[in-house]
Design a protein around this motif. Structure first.
Motif, PDB file in Angstrom:
ATOM      1  N   ALA A 230      39.170  43.164  48.552  1.00 58.50           N
ATOM      2  CA  ALA A 230      40.014  42.487  47.564  1.00 58.50           C
ATOM      3  C   ALA A 230      40.382  43.464  46.455  1.00 58.50           C
ATOM      4  CB  ALA A 230      39.261  41.302  46.953  1.00 58.50           C
ATOM      5  N   ALA A 231      41.545  43.248  45.881  1.00 53.88           N
ATOM      6  CA  ALA A 231      41.972  44.094  44.753  1.00 53.88           C
ATOM      7  C   ALA A 231      41.985  43.270  43.466  1.00 53.88           C
ATOM      8  CB  ALA A 231      43.337  44.696  45.026  1.00 53.88           C
ATOM      9  N   MET A 232      41.039  42.321  43.380  1.00 54.31           N
ATOM     10  CA  MET A 232      41.038  41.397  42.246  1.00 54.31           C
ATOM     11  C   MET A 232      40.644  42.079  40.934  1.00 54.31           C
ATOM     12  SD  MET A 232      42.087  38.532  43.293  1.00 54.31           S
ATOM     13  CE  MET A 232      42.276  37.594  44.805  1.00 54.31           C
ATOM     14  N   LEU A 233      39.760  43.063  40.995  1.00 53.67           N
ATOM     15  CA  LEU A 233      39.393  43.749  39.752  1.00 53.67           C
ATOM     16  C   LEU A 233      40.612  44.497  39.205  1.00 53.67           C
ATOM     17  CD1 LEU A 233      36.675  44.169  38.082  1.00 53.67           C
ATOM     18  CD2 LEU A 233      36.767  46.509  38.966  1.00 53.67           C
TER      19      LEU A 233
ATOM     20  N   GLY B 162      40.237  38.004  49.815  1.00 54.00           N
ATOM     21  CA  GLY B 162      39.951  37.183  48.642  1.00 54.00           C
ATOM     22  C   GLY B 162      38.660  37.597  47.968  1.00 54.00           C
ATOM     23  N   CYS B 163      38.511  37.181  46.722  1.00 58.83           N
ATOM     24  CA  CYS B 163      37.309  37.506  45.956  1.00 58.83           C
ATOM     25  C   CYS B 163      36.244  36.448  46.215  1.00 58.83           C
ATOM     26  CB  CYS B 163      37.637  37.548  44.472  1.00 58.83           C
ATOM     27  SG  CYS B 163      36.188  37.765  43.426  1.00 58.83           S
ATOM     28  N   THR B 164      35.015  36.897  46.536  1.00 57.55           N
ATOM     29  CA  THR B 164      33.920  35.950  46.682  1.00 57.55           C
ATOM     30  C   THR B 164      32.798  36.262  45.687  1.00 57.55           C
ATOM     31  OG1 THR B 164      33.130  37.305  48.522  1.00 57.55           O
ATOM     32  CG2 THR B 164      34.369  35.321  49.086  1.00 57.55           C
ATOM     33  N   ASN B 165      33.187  36.828  44.554  1.00 58.53           N
ATOM     34  CA  ASN B 165      32.233  37.095  43.464  1.00 58.53           C
ATOM     35  C   ASN B 165      31.037  37.949  43.863  1.00 58.53           C
ATOM     36  OD1 ASN B 165      33.349  35.871  41.111  1.00 58.53           O
ATOM     37  ND2 ASN B 165      33.049  33.896  42.138  1.00 58.53           N
ATOM     38  N   VAL B 166      31.291  38.974  44.631  1.00 61.95           N
ATOM     39  CA  VAL B 166      30.195  39.867  45.025  1.00 61.95           C
ATOM     40  C   VAL B 166      29.843  40.807  43.869  1.00 61.95           C
ATOM     41  CG1 VAL B 166      29.529  41.701  46.622  1.00 61.95           C
ATOM     42  CG2 VAL B 166      30.847  39.728  47.453  1.00 61.95           C
ATOM     43  N   GLY B 167      30.883  41.330  43.196  1.00 63.93           N
ATOM     44  CA  GLY B 167      30.630  42.211  42.049  1.00 63.93           C
ATOM     45  C   GLY B 167      30.534  43.689  42.382  1.00 63.93           C
TER      46      GLY B 167
END
Lengths: 247, 651
Positions: A172-175, A212-217
């Protein structure tokens, strides 16, 4: 120092790659990681073997051009870019595995060089404030509270290297997007396009094949510029606002 | 044909800028903008412009020309336009806003820049730069550039090397990055709008000149190796400077002079190539493996104090154990009114002299201390961290030392080139239709650039100057279509192909880097901080010998149809070799000291640079006359109507 290297070699975008082993006998702890690879390449050229292709430009940790996966971690063991990693972070006789930034949207072009142009297209989709040259009001017309200006800066420090994508199990490229929407969303100038921006950037993100982002961090841990993980919360919050408005 | 002078060059007819209107200096830009022809908005999309380079100047120009509705084709060698080396500028950007009410004004910024450039820049260009500086800040703030602010929410300013007012806007130590991202985002917005077609990982290898006009470029796709022709009504080069000639410099690995040098070979004159800037505050060399040098922003000189031990015997000692009375704060001693904030050339040379005198610290004795102990005691660690945190981190990353606890070590390094392609007031080169913006041109900084003025010039050219001047040229277009079969196109493509074939088939014994490193050593020794007649003569001979060997003995492996960085570098180094020779010839012919160009033969009794305004108050515009033929010098006389020429003094 003596260093053993296992480096991903791949002749072209459609070729099959493999890890190849090399050995360097005289590595100085003051060398940067990329200078160590320069030394390897000089030795390969002297032997008549094609050098290892890898991207780098400023070598000051700011342009975002470099980015290698070192022993499984994007940019290696420290919170910095590959070019600012120094050999003093390793021990004599260490074996170091070097791979390109791995993610489906970043195809390998050759050896350790990948194509990160999807990130440019995400910015093109909405990562800007629409102000044509000459249309700007006087800079002091709108004060910006220091707190917001500082937070905008912290998130604008993203160098677009793609380490966050390579670190993420979902690619994911959410950050990356979270950093941009937070940077522009903290500023009064960024408000008019705020709700539409997030939707356009996310649509492009999905179209490029990022996950998608799954809040892995893992993204924030890998980020050489310490972009905080909570920009993704900001992203989700902005997205909710946009959805409520039916954008 | 006129005689060859000093066995090296010929002198041709003088050259003049014909575009700047005369009259009061504060009306010239307004007059020129009014006189420059307009292009009807409906006609703009029929006009095409190639922009090479996407740093501050190129990126800003692409965005602005795209917004205006022109059809823009942009090129950069990096994988993204956001990577251009403008991004590495740390300290700040000057603008005559006078927000501090400390006596600043457009005229003072103009005056400081002319004086800082040691009276070797054109007055009308410099005035315009100062004039548009305030609009740059407005533009950037509107784009969302997160400049540093005070608690009031208003913009903060600081003072910077060489001036006594606070006119520098900054974004922590990453001002260049933030400004570039602003320009990049504006550019990407135009990419999405379809006005700009972006070609990254493309390198310009030749200029196409048809019927005396610049009409296109030949590029190599750095992924597939494909040689491509791109044609347009005008070409803009915004490809940066040539400090990488020195191998070790603060430039990025890929920074090169190929675009400007290829244009020079096609008829664009090269202005003042010997004017290079050595930056005083860089991290010293740590060993033979060194691939580049890292600059520490000179904003550090605002709060850091520079010193060496008085006694050379103390140079190995832990600096913290050396008592005050045994330290020589030599800049504060020699230049009491400017102290640690003297201009870059003076600070650099002073460091060299201290090290030459055996007082240098660190490996090889090539370093001086930059000490923050007093600043930390006065303002507290937190304030120092806010101002310089990222620079301190970077220093620690590279050297392993913690500058909060022990003084930094610094040494000068090549950083910027004031010289570049000669341009007139419109930023047009001697080839009609070829415009040059940013560091790639020679226009605004004379013999020495002041701190925080590079970002100002890049954005001034890109956002405000070029888009206004290029329309005067484009108004006569669109120009007749150029077929791919045109002799100029065919010839340019063949030249590119031949060079690539040559490198790949030479099968020599030495890598490109080893030649480049040797070239850099010659230049640093003989054309660096201090230059002499004998040294420069020797440098020219050595460069010629090295160049001859290079063409016979370079080893480039692999093929063209792949990512091949050795091949990319091979072309760049070939061009560096030729430019290096011209640089030394220019340095030889200029038998005076001015700004960054210090000729040991021309100094005052106390060792300061001594200009010779009688003989050298001109810009040197060099014409190419063949790879082995003497270049031709055209002098542009510099007339100072508004600033009186004085010997610089910072004491």
């Amino acid at each position: 120092m003596k260093i053993n290297l296992k480096i991903w070699r791949q002749a072209g975008p459609n070729a099959t790659g493999k890890l190849v082993t090399y050995r360097l006998d005289d590595v100085s702890p003051d060398m940067s990681f990329l200078e160590m690879l320069d030394v390897l390449n000089e030795q390969l050229i002297a032997k008549g073997e094609e050098p290892v292709e890898f991207d780098s430009d400023c070598r000051e940790g700011i342009c975002g051009m470099c980015g290698l996966v070192i022993n499984g971690e994007p940019h290696g063991p420290r919170v910095t870019t590959t070019c600012q990693l120094h050999m003093r972070s390793f021990k004599d006789c260490d074996t170091i595995t070097i791979e390109p930034l791995r993610a489906d949207p970043f195809p390998v072009l050759r050896d350790l060089v990948v194509d990160r142009s999807p990130l440019d297209r995400i910015i093109a989709a909405g990562g800007f404030i629409s102000v044509s040259t000459g249309a700007a009001p006087e800079a002091h017309a709108t004060p910006v509270p220091k707190k917001n200006a500082d937070r905008a800066f912290d998130t604008a420090a993203c160098i677009g290297c793609g380490a966050c994508v390579a670190a993420c199990p979902n690619a994911a490229a959410m950050l990356f997007i979270g950093a941009k929407v937070t940077h522009l969303g903290e500023l009064p100038q960024g408000q008019p396009e705020r709700a539409a921006r997030i939707v356009k950037m996310l649509n492009q993100h999905d179209a490029e094949g990022f996950g998608g982002c799954t809040n892995v961090g893992a993204c924030a841990d890998a980020c050489p510029k310490s972009i905080p993980f909570d920009v993704i919360s900001q992203l989700n919050k902005d997205l909710r606002t946009s959805l409520v408005r039916g954008l | 044909m006129v005689d060859v002078i000093d066995g090296l060059y010929r002198e041709g007819t003088p050259i003049k800028d014909t575009k700047a209107p005369g009259g009061p200096i504060d009306k010239r830009w307004e007059t020129r903008k009014f006189e420059a022809k307009l292009v009807n908005p409906a006609n703009r999309r029929k006009l095409s412009v190639i922009v090479v380079g996407t740093g501050l100047a190129g990126g800003a120009a692409c965005a602005t020309l795209g917004e205006a509705g022109y059809n823009v084709k942009a090129f950069c060698y990096q994988d993204s336009p956001r990577r251009a080396h403008s991004i590495a500028a740390q300290g700040g950007i000057n603008a005559a806003k006078n927000y501090k009410e400390d006596g600043d004004s457009v005229f003072r910024l103009f005056y400081d820049t002319v004086k800082g450039g040691d009276y070797r820049a054109r007055e009308s260009n410099v005035y315009r730069l100062a004039e548009v500086s305030a609009s740059i800040i407005d533009q950037c703030v509107a784009q969302g550039v997160p400049f540093a602010r005070e608690y009031s929410g208003l913009l903060d300013n600081r003072s910077f090397g060489g001036v006594q007012v606070s006119r520098t806007f900054y974004a922590r130590g990453q001002t260049g990055q933030q400004l570039l991202i602003g320009a990049y985002q504006a550019l990407q917005r135009q990419v999405a709008a379809g006005t700009v077609q972006m070609n990254s990982r493309h390198e310009m290898l030749e200029l196409i000149v048809v019927d005396g006009r610049a009409r296109g470029i030949v590029t190599r796709d750095m992924v597939t190796g494909e040689i491509e022709t791109h044609l347009a009504d005008a070409v803009v080069l915004a490809t940066g400077g040539y400090a990488n000639l020195f191998f070790l410099s603060t430039n990025a690995m890929g920074c090169n002079a190929t675009a400007t040098w290829r244009a020079h070979r096609k008829g664009a004159y090269f202005g003042n190539p010997c004017f290079t800037q050595i930056h005083p505050t860089c991290i010293p060399v740590s060993g033979d493996h060194q691939s580049k040098l890292t600059l520490m922003s000179e904003s550090l000189r605002n709060d850091g104090r520079i010193w060496v031990p008085k006694d050379p015997a103390d140079r190995e000692k832990d600096p913290r154990t050396i008592p005050e009375q045994d330290r020589d704060y030599y800049l504060e001693r020699i230049y009491p009114s400017f102290g640690n904030l003297v201009p870059r050339d003076i600070a650099s040379r002073a460091a060299k002299y201290q090290c030459d005198a055996g007082k240098g610290v660190g490996p090889g004795g090539r370093g001086v201390y930059l000490d923050f102990a007093d600043a930390i005691a006065r303002f507290g660690r937190k304030t120092v961290e806010e101002r310089y945190g990222n620079l301190f981190d970077m220093y620690q990353q590279i050297t392993g030392d913690n500058p909060y606890e022990t003084p930094m070590r610094i040494y000068p390094a090549v950083h910027y080139t004031m010289g570049g392609l000669w341009v007139d007031y419109d930023l047009q080169s001697t080839i009609p239709g070829l415009f040059v913006a940013g560091e790639a041109n020679f226009s605004d900084h004379g013999a020495n650039r002041l701190g925080a003025s590079a970002l100002m010039q890049g954005l001034a050219d890109g956002y405000f100057v070029l888009p206004n001047t290029i329309r005067d040229y484009l108004a006569a277009g669109p120009f007749p279509e150029v077929p791919d079969s045109a002799p100029a196109v065919v010839e340019a493509r063949e030249a590119v192909q031949q060079r690539i074939d040559h490198f790949l088939s030479t099968k020599g014994t030495r890598s490109v880097d080893s030649f480049h490193r040797e070239l850099g050593q010659i230049l640093w020794e003989y054309c660096g901080m201090e230059r002499t007649e004998a040294g420069l003569t020797k440098a020219v001979e050595q460069i010629r010998a090295l160049r001859a060997d290079y063409w016979k003995n370079v080893r480039v492996l692999g093929g063209n149809e792949q990512v091949n960085q050795s091949l990319e570098k091979a072309g760049r180094v070939a061009d560096f070799m030729e430019l290096a020779e011209l640089m030394c010839i220019d340095a030889l012919h200029r038998r005076e000291s001015c700004g960054g160009h210090f000729r040991a033969e021309s100094q005052t009794e106390d060792g300061e640079a001594l200009r010779d305004d009688e003989a050298f108050a001109y810009a040197a515009a060099w014409e190419f006359s063949g790879p082995d033929a003497p270049p031709v010098l055209h002098k542009e006389e510099l007339v100072y109507e508004f600033v009186e020429m004085k010997q610089r003094s910072y004491k």
